[in-house]
Design an enzyme around this catalytic site. Structure first.
Site, PDB file in Angstrom:
ATOM      1  N   GLU A 132      58.269  21.738 -33.094  1.00 61.02           N
ATOM      2  CA  GLU A 132      57.075  22.014 -32.270  1.00 61.02           C
ATOM      3  C   GLU A 132      56.751  23.493 -32.097  1.00 61.02           C
ATOM      4  OE1 GLU A 132      57.632  19.757 -28.648  1.00 61.02           O
ATOM      5  OE2 GLU A 132      57.929  17.894 -29.748  1.00 61.02           O
ATOM      6  N   GLU A 145      59.276  10.132 -34.807  1.00 60.91           N
ATOM      7  CA  GLU A 145      59.389   9.743 -33.389  1.00 60.91           C
ATOM      8  C   GLU A 145      58.360   8.671 -33.044  1.00 60.91           C
ATOM      9  OE1 GLU A 145      59.372  13.180 -30.784  1.00 60.91           O
ATOM     10  OE2 GLU A 145      60.632  14.331 -32.151  1.00 60.91           O
ATOM     11  N   ASP A 197      56.081   5.986 -31.768  1.00 60.08           N
ATOM     12  CA  ASP A 197      55.855   5.023 -30.683  1.00 60.08           C
ATOM     13  C   ASP A 197      54.348   4.920 -30.495  1.00 60.08           C
ATOM     14  OD1 ASP A 197      55.384   7.428 -29.249  1.00 60.08           O
ATOM     15  OD2 ASP A 197      57.183   7.232 -28.034  1.00 60.08           O
ATOM     16  N   HIS A 223      53.573  10.101 -32.059  1.00 57.55           N
ATOM     17  CA  HIS A 223      53.430   9.481 -30.739  1.00 57.55           C
ATOM     18  C   HIS A 223      51.956   9.098 -30.628  1.00 57.55           C
ATOM     19  CE1 HIS A 223      57.445  10.602 -29.551  1.00 57.55           C
ATOM     20  NE2 HIS A 223      57.212  11.850 -29.911  1.00 57.55           N
ATOM     21  N   ASN A 271      59.459  19.769 -37.725  1.00 55.25           N
ATOM     22  CA  ASN A 271      59.027  18.568 -37.008  1.00 55.25           C
ATOM     23  C   ASN A 271      57.988  18.922 -35.945  1.00 55.25           C
ATOM     24  OD1 ASN A 271      59.489  15.710 -36.402  1.00 55.25           O
ATOM     25  ND2 ASN A 271      60.472  16.398 -34.499  1.00 55.25           N
TER      26      ASN A 271
HETATM   27  O1  9MR Z   1      62.409  11.381 -25.263  1.00 53.94           O
HETATM   28  C1  9MR Z   1      62.840  12.647 -24.802  1.00 53.94           C
HETATM   29  C2  9MR Z   1      62.952  12.635 -23.291  1.00 53.94           C
HETATM   30  O2  9MR Z   1      64.016  11.794 -22.904  1.00 53.94           O
HETATM   31  C3  9MR Z   1      63.171  14.037 -22.797  1.00 53.94           C
HETATM   32  O3  9MR Z   1      63.124  14.034 -21.386  1.00 53.94           O
HETATM   33  C4  9MR Z   1      62.103  14.957 -23.337  1.00 53.94           C
HETATM   34  C5  9MR Z   1      62.298  16.356 -22.874  1.00 53.94           C
HETATM   35  O4  9MR Z   1      61.359  17.214 -23.375  1.00 53.94           O
HETATM   36  O5  9MR Z   1      62.158  14.947 -24.755  1.00 53.94           O
HETATM   37  C6  9MR Z   1      61.828  13.685 -25.257  1.00 53.94           C
HETATM   38  O6  9MR Z   1      61.800  13.710 -26.655  1.00 53.94           O
HETATM   39  C7  9MR Z   1      60.831  14.573 -27.231  1.00 53.94           C
HETATM   40  C8  9MR Z   1      61.407  15.088 -28.528  1.00 53.94           C
HETATM   41  O7  9MR Z   1      62.646  15.698 -28.300  1.00 53.94           O
HETATM   42  C9  9MR Z   1      60.467  16.046 -29.218  1.00 53.94           C
HETATM   43  N1  9MR Z   1      59.151  15.457 -29.390  1.00 53.94           N
HETATM   44  C10 9MR Z   1      58.573  14.862 -28.215  1.00 53.94           C
HETATM   45  C11 9MR Z   1      59.529  13.865 -27.575  1.00 53.94           C
HETATM   46  C12 9MR Z   1      58.890  13.184 -26.405  1.00 53.94           C
HETATM   47  O8  9MR Z   1      58.615  14.085 -25.388  1.00 53.94           O
END
Ligand code: 9MR
Length: 467
Positions: A160, A265, A267, A238, A202
């Site tokens: 990101e 990722e 969903d 997402h 990513n």
């Molecule tokens: O799913 C993850 C969540 O449990 C955490 O609290 C969050 C913190 O930023 O990160 C989420 O996963 C993220 C991933 O690491 C990077 N892309 C976005 C995902 C969803 O926020």
């Protein structure tokens, strides 16, 4: 982080139901249809994975579904910087080790998420800047990728790093402020720390052709042209209520740059279009040979970070949702097989030992290369039904600018995955040629590449041709 667009018409939805029902019947009648997501994906050389956490590995029904359906896992949080290095130079690998052990015991591969990210940094790193932060980043990558060296199928090296919106700019962050080259430094460091892992960039909101995905595309093209080691792009996906019509085209354009694409990722908001969209995403990946795997961001709806969105394939009781059937049917309908160089080792154990760095001095016993070109030696790490071969290419008395190794894969064996080389096939006599970053080998120096194969047997000393 959601891509939400207008809802498609009920007519389209109804048509889809009819179609997917017809497909379900067709698939049910087919003797070869696989009955789990992982097995169905493996038919075309792909993986199908899920995000999980170490504390969920024994939680039901999460565990049953995870172990039955998926042949790849990723740590939802437990390999992030805050977790693996909570205090500077104090590393915590416990949860990640548990996830890897769980995966390896079941023949699953592991995605690594994520080495460097502006978010979820430990407090000590958030307070840092400049050279100190740059050095801390390099140390973090060395230690984390080094710890799991040889056990990670693909690393999200950088996560990101681009801004949202139409600017196409990098996201401002403490890392970005260390200098624009921080991303390529991260990739070069990761390559040296784990030469066998595929190295991915990513990001989210890249699920179609738009300003952000184009900025990433331009970075990948630049990296490829300058030999910065990058192997794959992760599209997080997402998603909301409709799929960008350029979703597949976007995957294809990255693939055309010579990198793999992974849906990392996935969903999708629950609603009337959820199952249809899951099918669309799966088919788009399957249509592109270099789209090598799909990961959903959780197993059961209540596991999801998107509270209330129910965006996954199983409900809280572990029941398969219509979205599950859409994905399984799409996988079973088949797709473009992944090309030899990018096929992941979908269902076999990862290598038990790890390879040394890409360019090292040859051991004293390496025979002098005949004809002044190059020579190659093979070492194998075998288990019942598979092996990892590490091939050392040694230049003769003159430096070389490229090499080709021809070796004979044992009868009945088949290469499933190779790293640090391109290859011509997967059985019989296979040619491995250098990739952009390891063709130049100094006089008397060595470089290594490797591959994983199913089957057993030995490999005679290969031939090596310098260019
Ligand atoms: O799913 C993850 C969540 O449990 C955490 O609290 C969050 C913190 O930023 O990160 C989420 O996963 C993220 C991933 O690491 C990077 N892309 C976005 C995902 C969803 O926020």
């Amino acid at each position: 982080m959601k891509t939400v667009r207008s809802v498609r018409t009920m007519v389209a939805f109804a048509a889809t139901i009819v179609l997917s029902t017809a497909m379900a019947v067709a698939v049910a009648n087919s003797a070869s249809a696989a009955s789990t997501l992982g097995a169905a994906a493996a038919e075309s050389g792909r993986y199908f994975g899920a995000a999980t956490n170490s504390f969920m590995l024994n939680r039901q029904p999460h565990a049953t579904v995870l172990n039955r359906e998926f042949n790849s896992i990723v740590a939802e949080n437990e390999m992030k910087w805050y977790h693996t290095e909570p205090n500077q130079n104090q590393f915590n690998f416990t949860a990640g080790d548990q996830l890897i052990a769980h995966a390896r015991a079941r023949g699953m591969t592991v995605r690594g998420h994520t080495l460097v990210w502006h978010s979820q940094q430990p407090q000590w790193a958030r307070n840092m800047s400049g050279t100190a932060l740059r050095n801390a980043m390099i140390n973090h990558i060395n230690r984390v990728a080094g710890h799991w060296r040889g056990q990670i199928h693909s690393w999200d090296v950088v996560n990101e790093a681009f801004a949202d919106g139409g600017s196409g700019a990098r996201r401002d962050s403490n890392l970005q402020r260390t200098g624009n080259d921080w991303i390529e430094v991260a990739f070069r460091t990761a390559r040296a720390a784990d030469p066998n892992a595929k190295l991915c960039y990513n990001d989210y909101n890249t699920d179609g052709i738009n300003a952000k995905s184009t900025a990433i595309y331009n970075m990948v093209r630049d990296f490829k042209s300058r030999g910065v080691p990058i192997d794959c792009v992760g599209l997080q996906s997402h998603l909301g209520t409709s799929l960008d019509p350029t979703y597949q085209q976007n995957i294809q354009r990255f693939a055309d740059l010579g990198v793999d694409v992974q849906i990392t990722e996935l969903d999708i908001l629950q609603g009337s279009n959820q199952a249809n969209m899951y099918g669309q995403v799966t088919r788009a990946c399957l249509a592109v040979a270099r789209c090598t795997g799909i990961t959903v961001w959780g197993v059961l709806d209540p596991d999801s970070w998107r509270t209330g969105a129910n965006p996954l394939l199983f409900d809280g009781n572990g029941n398969k949702k219509p979205a599950y059937d859409a994905v399984l049917n799409a996988l079973n309908a088949g797709g473009n097989p992944t090309p030899p160089t990018s096929a992941p080792p979908a269902t076999t154990a990862p290598p038990a030992t790890t390879a040394p760095p890409a360019t090292t001095a040859p051991p004293a016993t390496t025979p002098p290369p005949p004809g002044g070109g190059c020579s190659a030696t093979v070492s194998m790490n075998s288990w019942n039904g598979g092996f990892v071969a590490t091939v050392r290419v040694t230049a003769g008395p003159a430096s070389i600018n490229g090499w080709r190794v021809r070796l004979t894969v044992p009868s009945g064996a088949s290469v499933t995955n190779a790293w640090n080389a391109d290859r011509s096939g997967n059985t019989g006599a296979v040619d491995f040629t250098n990739v952009s970053y390891n063709g130049q080998v100094g006089a008397g120096q060595s470089t290594e590449f490797g591959f994983q194969a199913s089957g057993n047997g030995s490999i005679p000393t290969p031939g090596c041709t310098a260019s």
